[in-house]
Each structure stands twice: as structure tokens, then as C-alpha cells.
Design a protein around this motif. Structure first.
Motif, PDB file in Angstrom:
ATOM      1  N   LEU A   1       6.304  -1.853   2.885  1.00 21.57           N
ATOM      2  CA  LEU A   1       6.778  -3.185   3.239  1.00 21.57           C
ATOM      3  C   LEU A   1       8.300  -3.276   3.200  1.00 21.57           C
ATOM      4  CD1 LEU A   1       4.167  -5.425   1.399  1.00 21.57           C
ATOM      5  CD2 LEU A   1       4.266  -4.898   3.836  1.00 21.57           C
ATOM      6  N   SER A   2       8.923  -2.398   2.412  1.00 22.30           N
ATOM      7  CA  SER A   2      10.387  -2.437   2.314  1.00 22.30           C
ATOM      8  C   SER A   2      11.068  -1.672   3.460  1.00 22.30           C
ATOM      9  CB  SER A   2      10.845  -1.879   0.980  1.00 22.30           C
ATOM     10  OG  SER A   2      10.611  -0.484   0.913  1.00 22.30           O
TER      11      SER A   2
ATOM     12  N   GLY B   1       0.853  -7.495  -1.965  1.00 22.64           N
ATOM     13  CA  GLY B   1       0.791  -6.041  -2.023  1.00 22.64           C
ATOM     14  C   GLY B   1      -0.449  -5.499  -2.700  1.00 22.64           C
ATOM     15  N   VAL B   2      -0.921  -6.185  -3.740  1.00 23.88           N
ATOM     16  CA  VAL B   2      -2.107  -5.731  -4.462  1.00 23.88           C
ATOM     17  C   VAL B   2      -3.338  -5.807  -3.562  1.00 23.88           C
ATOM     18  CG1 VAL B   2      -3.627  -6.205  -6.424  1.00 23.88           C
ATOM     19  CG2 VAL B   2      -1.152  -6.383  -6.696  1.00 23.88           C
ATOM     20  N   GLU B   3      -3.484  -6.912  -2.844  1.00 25.46           N
ATOM     21  CA  GLU B   3      -4.622  -7.076  -1.935  1.00 25.46           C
ATOM     22  C   GLU B   3      -4.571  -6.043  -0.805  1.00 25.46           C
ATOM     23  OE1 GLU B   3      -5.323 -11.872  -2.273  1.00 25.46           O
ATOM     24  OE2 GLU B   3      -3.665 -11.125  -1.054  1.00 25.46           O
ATOM     25  N   LEU B   4      -3.384  -5.845  -0.256  1.00 28.85           N
ATOM     26  CA  LEU B   4      -3.227  -4.864   0.818  1.00 28.85           C
ATOM     27  C   LEU B   4      -3.541  -3.453   0.337  1.00 28.85           C
ATOM     28  CD1 LEU B   4       0.051  -6.271   2.374  1.00 28.85           C
ATOM     29  CD2 LEU B   4      -2.207  -6.272   3.449  1.00 28.85           C
ATOM     30  N   ALA B   5      -3.124  -3.135  -0.874  1.00 30.63           N
ATOM     31  CA  ALA B   5      -3.388  -1.805  -1.436  1.00 30.63           C
ATOM     32  C   ALA B   5      -4.885  -1.581  -1.605  1.00 30.63           C
ATOM     33  CB  ALA B   5      -2.668  -1.652  -2.772  1.00 30.63           C
TER      34      ALA B   5
ATOM     35  N   MET C   1      -1.193  -0.613   9.940  1.00 27.24           N
ATOM     36  CA  MET C   1      -2.293  -1.508   9.624  1.00 27.24           C
ATOM     37  C   MET C   1      -1.905  -2.451   8.488  1.00 27.24           C
ATOM     38  SD  MET C   1      -6.080  -0.693   8.092  1.00 27.24           S
ATOM     39  CE  MET C   1      -5.433  -0.454   6.444  1.00 27.24           C
ATOM     40  N   VAL C   2      -1.272  -1.901   7.452  1.00 22.73           N
ATOM     41  CA  VAL C   2      -0.851  -2.709   6.312  1.00 22.73           C
ATOM     42  C   VAL C   2       0.190  -3.740   6.749  1.00 22.73           C
ATOM     43  CG1 VAL C   2       0.414  -2.616   4.121  1.00 22.73           C
ATOM     44  CG2 VAL C   2      -1.453  -1.026   4.547  1.00 22.73           C
TER      45      VAL C   2
END
Length: 56
Positions: A50-51, A32-36, A20-21
Motif C-alpha cells: 500500500l505504501s 490492512g489486516v482485512e486485506l492480509a 488485487m490488494v
């Protein structure tokens, strides 16, 4: 959204959340902050996901 402990999810649950991310990142370009915040996990968890190579 309340943070969850992704370590307590089973392998399928973690993989579903990771996909989903990855999909949100690809489609929306969120950082990354928004996704978290959306996924309810720590930003470092998102950065690690993501890595990783997408094997789907």
C-alpha cells in the motif's frame, strides 16, 4: 485462508496479488489486516504494497 509465502511466488504472481490488494483497498476501503487475511499474506506485506506507488 492459509497464508502463502509471497516470496516464493514469481514476479508476475506477486504483482498480480499486489494489484488485487490495491483494487480491494480502493473499492472497499478495507484495512490492512482485512486485506492480509483475504490475500493470505502477512499484514506487513500488505502495508508495504500500500505504501508503494501504483505504476499501472
Amino acid at each position: 485462508m492459509e497464508k502463502i509465502d509471497a516470496r516464493k511466488l514469481g514476479p508476475e504472481g506477486r504483482e498480480t496479488l499486489r494489484k488485487m490488494v490495491l483494487r480491494l483497498n480502493t473499492q472497499s476501503g478495507m484495512n490492512g489486516v482485512e486485506l492480509a487475511k483475504i490475500a493470505g499474506v502477512h499484514v506487513r506485506t500488505v502495508q508495504a504494497w500500500l505504501s508503494l506507488p501504483d505504476v499501472s
